[in-house]
Each structure stands twice: as C-alpha cells, then as structure tokens.
Design a protein around this motif. Structure first.
Motif, PDB file in Angstrom:
ATOM      1  N   GLY A 105      26.965  41.667  44.870  1.00 44.07           N
ATOM      2  CA  GLY A 105      27.359  43.067  44.883  1.00 44.07           C
ATOM      3  C   GLY A 105      28.689  43.308  45.569  1.00 44.07           C
ATOM      4  N   GLY A 106      29.117  44.556  45.538  1.00 43.75           N
ATOM      5  CA  GLY A 106      30.365  44.934  46.189  1.00 43.75           C
ATOM      6  C   GLY A 106      30.125  45.385  47.616  1.00 43.75           C
TER       7      GLY A 106
ATOM      8  N   SER B  54      38.610  42.441  42.354  1.00 43.20           N
ATOM      9  CA  SER B  54      37.252  42.950  42.264  1.00 43.20           C
ATOM     10  C   SER B  54      36.321  42.065  43.085  1.00 43.20           C
ATOM     11  N   TYR B  55      35.253  42.691  43.601  1.00 43.62           N
ATOM     12  CA  TYR B  55      34.165  41.886  44.144  1.00 43.62           C
ATOM     13  C   TYR B  55      33.516  41.142  42.980  1.00 43.62           C
ATOM     14  N   ALA B  56      32.818  40.051  43.299  1.00 40.19           N
ATOM     15  CA  ALA B  56      32.247  39.222  42.235  1.00 40.19           C
ATOM     16  C   ALA B  56      30.867  38.715  42.614  1.00 40.19           C
ATOM     17  N   ASP B  57      30.029  38.522  41.599  1.00 38.52           N
ATOM     18  CA  ASP B  57      28.741  37.853  41.759  1.00 38.52           C
ATOM     19  C   ASP B  57      28.906  36.390  41.355  1.00 38.52           C
TER      20      ASP B  57
ATOM     21  N   LYS C 264      23.530  37.381  42.948  1.00 37.70           N
ATOM     22  CA  LYS C 264      23.944  38.781  42.836  1.00 37.70           C
ATOM     23  C   LYS C 264      24.329  39.283  44.230  1.00 37.70           C
TER      24      LYS C 264
ATOM     25  N   ILE D 177      32.693  42.188  39.200  1.00 34.22           N
ATOM     26  CA  ILE D 177      31.849  43.375  39.099  1.00 34.22           C
ATOM     27  C   ILE D 177      32.600  44.520  38.427  1.00 34.22           C
ATOM     28  N   GLU D 178      33.866  44.668  38.770  1.00 30.27           N
ATOM     29  CA  GLU D 178      34.691  45.710  38.155  1.00 30.27           C
ATOM     30  C   GLU D 178      35.537  45.104  37.039  1.00 30.27           C
TER      31      GLU D 178
ATOM     32  N   HIS E 124      27.851  33.952  39.019  1.00 32.50           N
ATOM     33  CA  HIS E 124      27.209  33.966  37.703  1.00 32.50           C
ATOM     34  C   HIS E 124      26.381  32.700  37.489  1.00 32.50           C
TER      35      HIS E 124
ATOM     36  N   ARG F 187      31.382  36.206  38.169  1.00 36.49           N
ATOM     37  CA  ARG F 187      31.550  37.342  37.261  1.00 36.49           C
ATOM     38  C   ARG F 187      32.051  38.530  38.063  1.00 36.49           C
TER      39      ARG F 187
END
Length: 311
Positions: free
Chosen positions: A76-77, A146-149, A74, A165-166, A151, A163
């Motif tokens: 985050g952005g 988008s920023y991504a985690d 995780k 985030i947005e 997954h 995944r």
C-alpha cells in the motif's frame, strides 16, 4: 651510400609528420562516435530506470498504515497523519519522523534500482532489494513516482516484480536483448542508482565498461540439504564486468551499445575477498526471461529438481 640513407630517413620522417595528424583526427573521430553512441543509448533508456526507495520501519504499523487484508506483498501507499503524536503511544523520534518516501527530502532506509518491464506499471528489480519491505516507493527521472506493491518475488533467481499503485503516464519498457549472444571484451553500458543517487529527482547514474567473463559462479557454498534453495547465482550464470556494482545499483540495467537490455546488475553477487574492481549481472537469457514472464503474471516460479542423493 650515406646520401641514400639520409634521403630515406628524411622521407620517412616527412611521411610520419603527415600520418600523425591524420591518425590523431582518426582517433578523435572514433572516440566521438563511441561517445555519441553512449549518449544515444542513455537518452533512450534512462526514463525507464527508477530509483527504488525502501523502508522496513515498524512505525508504519503503529500508525495503522499497513493494509488490513494481509495479502502477501500488498504494501500500500502512505499518507502522513495530520496529528501523528496523538495516535502513537510515544512520540516519534527524529530518526523515524520521515516516513513518507514520496517526499523528495526523505532519504530511505534502503534502496535499489528498478526497470520498467510493462507500461501498466510493472517494475523489475532484485528480490534482495525489497525483501521484508514495509513500504516501497519508485521514483523516475523528472521526479514522478508511486508507491508500489510486491507483485511477485523469487528468492532463487533473486528477481522481483513490483506493481506501481498509481498510474504513471508514458512508462516505456526497455527493449530486451539476448545475453547468450554476448562475447568477452564487449563494451556495455549500465544505468542505475548507486547509493540512491536518484532519491531526490529520480535521475539515475550512468557508467560503462567491458564484459570480462561469462557464466561466472557465486562462491557461496550451500549445504547439501538445502539444494532445492540454492540461488541460481551458484550455478555459474553470472556476467562478470570490469566495473564495480555499488550498493543501490542492484536491479539496474545493463545495455549493449545498440541499447538492447541484456542484464540486471547485482551488488550481492560478489563475495568477500573478491576483486573490488569487478561487478556482476544476471543475464537476460532465455531462462531468466521465462522467470520474468512468470513473475509478471504474479505467479510462483517452479523449478525442476531431480530427487536423487548419494547414500
């Protein structure tokens, strides 16, 4: 007798004059058909291929831009602080001042390529692209991103699923093909972001080549004690291409001439001393498809291992 020979020679030359133009037109037609087929595949697939921008900078932690829940993957952005100088113990130097990967002017520390596998925002890439990442951003053609985690990630297959985030509208997964049906000499198209070619606008680069060989092995020996961690590359699973897979192209899509997605490019599957004109890809066969399905669920991939060793 000489007259007959001369007549035959004249007729042969005349026939060549008639055949050559037709042959040239035939070649132009074949090339045109091939070109149109490639353009059709690219037009359909490139919107599903994103440029992955990665940062491993420790400055995010100093800014408090790391999620507090400490969940693995995780990330985050990131929202640039209004007055970063007051929140840091020391001023950011110029090389670390651009931390916002969503800014098209920011060139990333590291980069790769990813492919949409689910319209909800799941992106498939290579594990080595995002391993130890602090922040990951995915930019698609047209500049949307988008920023991504992370997954899920599996080191043995070197595959990872991100995944977003947005939510990005109209994400289209590529159509899976079956790499087990590939044959030597088959023409293939690859779409990727070598050297982060799409970092600014998300537009990937396109190339094409031939499948040189099947079931190639990664020539990187692993100690016997580490057999449970041997990369799948070492078991002779790779597709060998007659085209170079450059840094940043890892995670890119390998496609057939009908647009079926049959492989994932990998720039680390080669080895020192290998022919620099060749490249490798992970095949999308039934085994790797199962691994991807597990990763898309956010689960850990389990491998069977026969615990028998020679005395």
């Amino acid at each position: 007798m000489l007259k007959n020979v001369a007549l035959m020679f004249f007729l042969a030359c005349s026939s060549l004059l008639l055949i050559v133009p037709n042959s040239h037109a035939f070649e132009e037609n074949i090339i045109g058909q091939l070109e149109n087929a490639v353009k059709k595949v690219v037009a359909s697939a490139e919107s599903s291929v994103g440029c992955i921008l990665v940062s491993r900078s420790p400055v995010y932690k100093e800014l408090g831009a790391i999620p507090l829940d400490n969940i693995p993957g995780k990330l985050g952005g990131f929202v640039p602080p209004a007055e970063p100088q007051k929140r840091l113990r020391k001023p950011l130097d110029k090389s670390k001042s651009s931390l916002d990967l969503s800014d098209p002017e920011t060139f990333p520390d590291s980069f790769g390529t990813g492919v949409v596998v689910d319209p909800s925002g799941l992106i498939l890439t290579m594990a080595h692209v995002v391993k130890d990442a602090v922040k990951v951003y995915v930019r698609f053609p047209g500049g949307k991103g988008s920023y991504a985690d992370i997954h899920a990630l599996d080191g043995r297959s070197d595959l990872a699923v991100l995944r977003l985030i947005e939510k990005i509208p109209d994400l289209k997964p590529l159509k899976f093909g079956d790499a087990s049906n590939l044959k030597k000499g088959q023409f293939l198209i690859h779409i990727s972001n070598p050297y982060a070619s799409g970092f600014y606008d998300g537009s990937p680069s396109v190339g094409w080549g031939m499948l040189s060989n099947l079931r190639r092995k990664w020539n990187n020996q692993t100690a016997e004690a580490d057999r449970t961690q041997v990369p799948l590359y070492q078991y002779g699973t790779l597709l060998q291409l007659n085209t170079v897979v450059k840094p940043g192209a890892s995670g890119g899509a390998l496609l057939t001439m009908d647009g079926s997605w049959v492989g994932i490019l990998s720039s680390i599957a080669g080895w020192p001393g290998a022919d620099s004109s060749e490249g490798y890809a992970v095949p999308l066969d039934i085994n790797h498809r199962k691994i991807i399905e597990v990763l898309c669920k956010g689960e850990e991939v389990e491998y069977g291992f026969l615990g028998v060793q020679m005395a």
